[in-house]
Motif scaffolding. Sequence first.
Motif, short mmCIF file in Angstrom:
data_model
loop_
_atom_site.label_atom_id
_atom_site.label_comp_id
_atom_site.label_asym_id
_atom_site.label_seq_id
_atom_site.Cartn_x
_atom_site.Cartn_y
_atom_site.Cartn_z
N MET A 1 -29.57 23.20 -23.49
CA MET A 1 -29.28 23.73 -22.16
C MET A 1 -30.42 23.42 -21.19
N ARG A 2 -31.65 23.52 -21.67
CA ARG A 2 -32.81 23.20 -20.81
C ARG A 2 -32.76 21.75 -20.36
N VAL A 3 -32.42 20.86 -21.28
CA VAL A 3 -32.34 19.43 -20.96
C VAL A 3 -31.24 19.19 -19.91
N LYS A 4 -30.08 19.78 -20.13
CA LYS A 4 -28.97 19.56 -19.20
C LYS A 4 -29.29 20.08 -17.81
N TYR A 5 -29.87 21.28 -17.77
CA TYR A 5 -30.21 21.83 -16.46
C TYR A 5 -31.28 21.01 -15.76
N ALA A 6 -32.26 20.53 -16.49
CA ALA A 6 -33.33 19.73 -15.89
C ALA A 6 -32.76 18.43 -15.31
N ILE A 7 -31.88 17.77 -16.08
CA ILE A 7 -31.28 16.52 -15.59
C ILE A 7 -30.37 16.79 -14.39
N ASN A 8 -29.59 17.87 -14.45
CA ASN A 8 -28.73 18.20 -13.31
C ASN A 8 -29.54 18.49 -12.06
N LEU A 9 -30.69 19.19 -12.23
CA LEU A 9 -31.57 19.44 -11.09
C LEU A 9 -32.10 18.14 -10.51
N GLY A 10 -32.44 17.21 -11.40
CA GLY A 10 -32.92 15.90 -10.95
C GLY A 10 -31.86 15.16 -10.15
N ILE A 11 -30.61 15.23 -10.62
CA ILE A 11 -29.51 14.54 -9.91
C ILE A 11 -29.26 15.18 -8.55
N LEU A 12 -29.30 16.52 -8.50
CA LEU A 12 -28.99 17.22 -7.25
C LEU A 12 -30.09 17.08 -6.20
N THR A 13 -31.32 16.86 -6.62
CA THR A 13 -32.44 16.83 -5.66
C THR A 13 -33.07 15.46 -5.50
N ASP A 14 -32.44 14.39 -6.06
CA ASP A 14 -33.09 13.08 -6.00
C ASP A 14 -33.19 12.54 -4.58
N THR A 15 -32.36 13.04 -3.67
CA THR A 15 -32.44 12.59 -2.27
C THR A 15 -33.29 13.53 -1.44
N SER A 16 -33.06 14.84 -1.57
CA SER A 16 -33.77 15.80 -0.72
C SER A 16 -35.22 16.01 -1.15
N ASN A 17 -35.50 15.97 -2.44
CA ASN A 17 -36.87 16.22 -2.93
C ASN A 17 -37.13 15.32 -4.15
N PRO A 18 -37.37 14.01 -3.92
CA PRO A 18 -37.49 13.08 -5.05
C PRO A 18 -38.64 13.40 -6.00
N LEU A 19 -39.75 13.95 -5.49
CA LEU A 19 -40.87 14.28 -6.38
C LEU A 19 -40.47 15.37 -7.37
N TYR A 20 -39.79 16.39 -6.88
CA TYR A 20 -39.32 17.47 -7.76
C TYR A 20 -38.30 16.93 -8.75
N ALA A 21 -37.39 16.08 -8.26
CA ALA A 21 -36.38 15.48 -9.14
C ALA A 21 -37.04 14.66 -10.25
N GLU A 22 -38.03 13.88 -9.88
CA GLU A 22 -38.74 13.06 -10.88
C GLU A 22 -39.41 13.93 -11.93
N GLN A 23 -40.00 15.04 -11.48
CA GLN A 23 -40.67 15.95 -12.43
C GLN A 23 -39.65 16.55 -13.41
N GLN A 24 -38.49 16.97 -12.92
CA GLN A 24 -37.48 17.56 -13.79
C GLN A 24 -36.96 16.54 -14.81
N LEU A 25 -36.73 15.32 -14.35
CA LEU A 25 -36.23 14.28 -15.25
C LEU A 25 -37.25 13.94 -16.33
N LYS A 26 -38.51 13.88 -15.94
CA LYS A 26 -39.56 13.59 -16.94
C LYS A 26 -39.74 14.75 -17.92
N ASN A 27 -39.56 15.98 -17.42
CA ASN A 27 -39.60 17.14 -18.33
C ASN A 27 -38.47 17.05 -19.36
N ALA A 28 -37.30 16.64 -18.89
CA ALA A 28 -36.16 16.49 -19.80
C ALA A 28 -36.45 15.42 -20.85
#
Length: 511
Positions: A1-28
């Motif tokens: 569940m943590r992995v799925k939520y982190a990736i989904n956060l990355g997808i949802l924020t890759d345009t509005s906040n790419p740095l945060y999205a990158e961090q979530q994807l790398k955490n996943a």
Amino acid sequence: MRVKYAINLGILTDTSNPLYAEQQLKNALSILDDSYTHSDQSKQKALAYDCLGIIERRRNNYDKALHYYLTALEIKEKAKDSSKIGRSYHNIAMLFRSQGKYDKAISYMKKALVMRRNDSLDYGVSLSNYGHFLYLKKAHDSALIVLDSAKNYFTAPLYLSDVNRYKAKIYRDKKMYKKALELHKKNLVIYKKEEKIERLASTMKDLAYSARKMNQFDKASRYLDSSEVLAAQYGNKSLLGHLYLERYKIQRDQKNYKKALFYYRTYKKYRDSSKTLEQSARFEKLVLEFRFKQESYRDSLQASTEKIELQRVAKTQRSQKRLFAILFFLAVIALVSLFFLYRYKRKIALRNHQKQELETELLNEKVNFLRFKTERLLMDNKMRIDFKKELLDTIKDLQTKDSSSGVIERYQTILVQLKNQITTEKRLDSVSEVNNMSEANFEIELAERFPTLTKSEREICHLMYLNLSLKEIMNVRNATLSSIKSARYRIRKKLDVPKGEELELFIRKLL
């Protein structure tokens, strides 16, 4: 569940906040590499790398983006997931398209088409982009065939609008402006229904371009006006700049060079604010084109006069704009200063008013309490007077009946004492009405002029003001003679009464 939520956060924020999205994807990816044992591990890793590739592509970090895409492709090939492999080929093709490497983009898009054949929507998207690549390679006829084929795989209007847009570009390059206009108008209907404001504004600009090429300048200007209104709603400065470029071209084609110069300068402002290499190149092209038009009329007296007039007007406008900007800035500062000054004064006045209200309310409470206390005392005093009158009448009656000298003497003593007491209490009763009228004003004025006086000292001053003797004040205050004398001494000090002057007389003169 943590992995799925982190990736989904990355997808949802890759345009509005790419740095945060990158961090979530790398955490996943970190969780996936360390302790993830679920069956969809490879699927989640590939998705995370694809998303990282999209972020880097938008940053124009093409080498890094390609690395992420190839890593995702390798994972998918090991899992033998043909549909996901097709997605990777599609992403890589779009990456090469962004770099201007159209041959490589076409080769990868062909691979994507082979892999995505089972999914009609994905296949249609790849086919549509393949037709666009052919258009970019100037293979217009082939591109039209591919785009017509792509329409068969779409049912959603938005996907059809992309095909129409690519075909309109081809017709425009082939100078078939009428067909281009028809396709753009179809897209207008779709975008209005789907409420796609940005696409509406861009399509209006494309309509203006085709209308200008057909020498329909009034219609082109109306399209530009509509596009400008929409672009202003979402603040697309890049599109606004292109709109002024198109206006410049309309005026240039109509040989209205004065208006053309104005629109050209406006476009320059938007171009300078965007700071992109592509816009810089277009601007330089416009500068050269405009200078060429100016130099072509250099030998003409009319052109020379117009040039001088334009320079003078431009200089005057610059001076006026600077002056207006300075005056506006000073006016804003003055208005802001006046606003804060007004707020400050109003706040102070409100605070003083509230303080005065509180003080008045407190003083009124004190006055009302003292009035109540005095009225009660005077009422008791009146009752005592009535009683003592009755007692006096009884004693007189006894005196007439008993002639014993000792009894008579005693009665006479009682009579004298009672007469004195009645006289004193009558005086208290006689000042009742005066006291009710003057008590409040007396207390307020005395407190204002001599704030050091205590409440008890002000009450004694009031009794002296009513011309009561020390003994009478003792009776009213229910206090000893020494305490009343001490209070008088303190009052003389606080009122600064001159030596040799009576305190009662000083108080009456003072107030």
